[in-house]
Scaffold this active site. Structure first.
Site, short mmCIF file in Angstrom:
data_model
loop_
_atom_site.label_atom_id
_atom_site.label_comp_id
_atom_site.label_asym_id
_atom_site.label_seq_id
_atom_site.Cartn_x
_atom_site.Cartn_y
_atom_site.Cartn_z
N PHE A 3 -8.82 30.40 -19.99
CA PHE A 3 -7.49 30.16 -19.44
C PHE A 3 -7.07 31.28 -18.51
CE2 PHE A 3 -3.02 29.07 -19.30
CZ PHE A 3 -3.12 27.70 -19.22
N ASP A 39 -8.78 20.96 -13.45
CA ASP A 39 -9.41 21.16 -14.76
C ASP A 39 -10.07 19.84 -15.18
OD1 ASP A 39 -10.01 22.13 -17.28
OD2 ASP A 39 -7.96 22.11 -18.01
N GLU A 62 -3.30 22.47 -4.62
CA GLU A 62 -3.13 22.59 -6.08
C GLU A 62 -3.65 23.94 -6.54
OE1 GLU A 62 -1.74 22.04 -8.68
OE2 GLU A 62 -2.69 20.58 -10.02
N ASP A 63 -3.07 24.46 -7.63
CA ASP A 63 -3.53 25.75 -8.14
C ASP A 63 -4.91 25.67 -8.78
OD1 ASP A 63 -2.61 24.27 -10.32
OD2 ASP A 63 -1.41 25.87 -11.20
N ARG A 114 3.26 33.96 -13.83
CA ARG A 114 3.03 33.38 -12.50
C ARG A 114 3.09 34.45 -11.41
NH1 ARG A 114 3.28 27.72 -12.76
NH2 ARG A 114 4.79 26.86 -14.22
P1 IMP Z 1 -5.91 18.72 -14.96
O1 IMP Z 1 -5.05 17.51 -14.88
O2 IMP Z 1 -6.57 18.82 -16.32
O3 IMP Z 1 -6.91 18.87 -13.85
O4 IMP Z 1 -4.95 19.94 -15.01
C1 IMP Z 1 -4.44 20.60 -13.95
C2 IMP Z 1 -3.23 21.39 -14.39
O5 IMP Z 1 -3.46 22.00 -15.68
C3 IMP Z 1 -2.98 22.53 -13.44
O6 IMP Z 1 -2.11 22.15 -12.41
C4 IMP Z 1 -2.37 23.57 -14.35
O7 IMP Z 1 -0.98 23.35 -14.45
C5 IMP Z 1 -2.96 23.32 -15.71
N1 IMP Z 1 -4.08 24.23 -16.01
C6 IMP Z 1 -5.35 23.89 -16.29
N2 IMP Z 1 -6.09 24.99 -16.54
C7 IMP Z 1 -5.26 26.04 -16.39
C8 IMP Z 1 -5.43 27.47 -16.50
O8 IMP Z 1 -6.52 28.01 -16.79
N3 IMP Z 1 -4.32 28.22 -16.26
C9 IMP Z 1 -3.12 27.71 -15.94
N4 IMP Z 1 -2.91 26.39 -15.83
C10 IMP Z 1 -3.97 25.56 -16.06
#
Ligand code: IMP
Length: 174
Positions: A151, A102, A98-99, A164
């Site tokens: 962000f 959060d 995963e990238d 991207r």
């Molecule tokens: P989570 O479900 O809140 O853990 O969110 C994960 C997803 O939120 C990631 O796969 C990203 O698509 C997006 N995301 C959360 N923070 C960022 C950021 O700082 N930059 C870009 N995408 C983010």
């Protein structure tokens, strides 16, 4: 493209070095084995491409796509699978790539989804970890970098589908 205010957080050289370290760790942990590496679209595509080319063990590649509804910069809590894997993972060693993690909601949903297919093992590798923003208790097994709130874009990560393709990672002012 509209000018945005951005500050470099990780250079392409620092990223390459860290990806090699992670790959070394993963190769050691799975030595002699074979992996199914599952990338989460779209954000993980660059990280995963770099990572699998550094991992010195055989791997099969698949992708999932999940949608999380809400504001573009934050998960709303409602996560839905929009593209499932096409590989059988029963009895296999799985590495989810995963990238960024959060709130943790996306990965928690995906781990629960994949565990129902009875893999032999399942681990998670994230490029970035925004540890302080968790809404659910969640730990990745391999983490590229831990970051504070803010962000970030580049190296696969987007803001509204932009940026991207940047080879470095930036923090942007929204
Ligand atoms: P989570 O479900 O809140 O853990 O969110 C994960 C997803 O939120 C990631 O796969 C990203 O698509 C997006 N995301 C959360 N923070 C960022 C950021 O700082 N930059 C870009 N995408 C983010």
């Amino acid at each position: 493209m509209k000018e945005m205010s951005k500050e470099i957080l990780f250079s392409r050289d620092a990223i390459q070095k860290r990806v090699q370290e992670l790959a070394g760790q993963i190769s050691g942990d799975y030595a002699g084995g074979e992996l199914v590496v599952i990338g989460i679209l779209k954000g993980a595509f660059i990280f995963m491409a770099d990572l699998v080319r550094e991992i010195g063990i055989p791997c099969k590649i698949d992708f999932v796509r999940v949608a999380s509804y809400g504001a573009s910069s934050e998960s709303s809590g409602k996560v839905v699978m929009t593209k499932d894997i096409e590989t059988s993972i029963k009895g296999r060693d799985i590495l989810i790539v995963e990238d960024i993690v959060d709130t943790g909601l996306t990965l928690q949903y995906l781990v629960d989804w994949l565990k129902e297919r009875n893999p032999h093992s399942l681990k998670i590798c994230v490029f970035l970890d925004k540890r302080k923003r968790r809404k659910v208790s969640f730990e990745a097994d391999y983490v590229g970098f831990t970051i504070d709130d803010g962000f970030v874009v580049g190296y696969g990560l987007d803001f509204n589908e932009q940026y991207r393709f940047f080879p470095d990672v930036y923090v942007i002012e929204q």
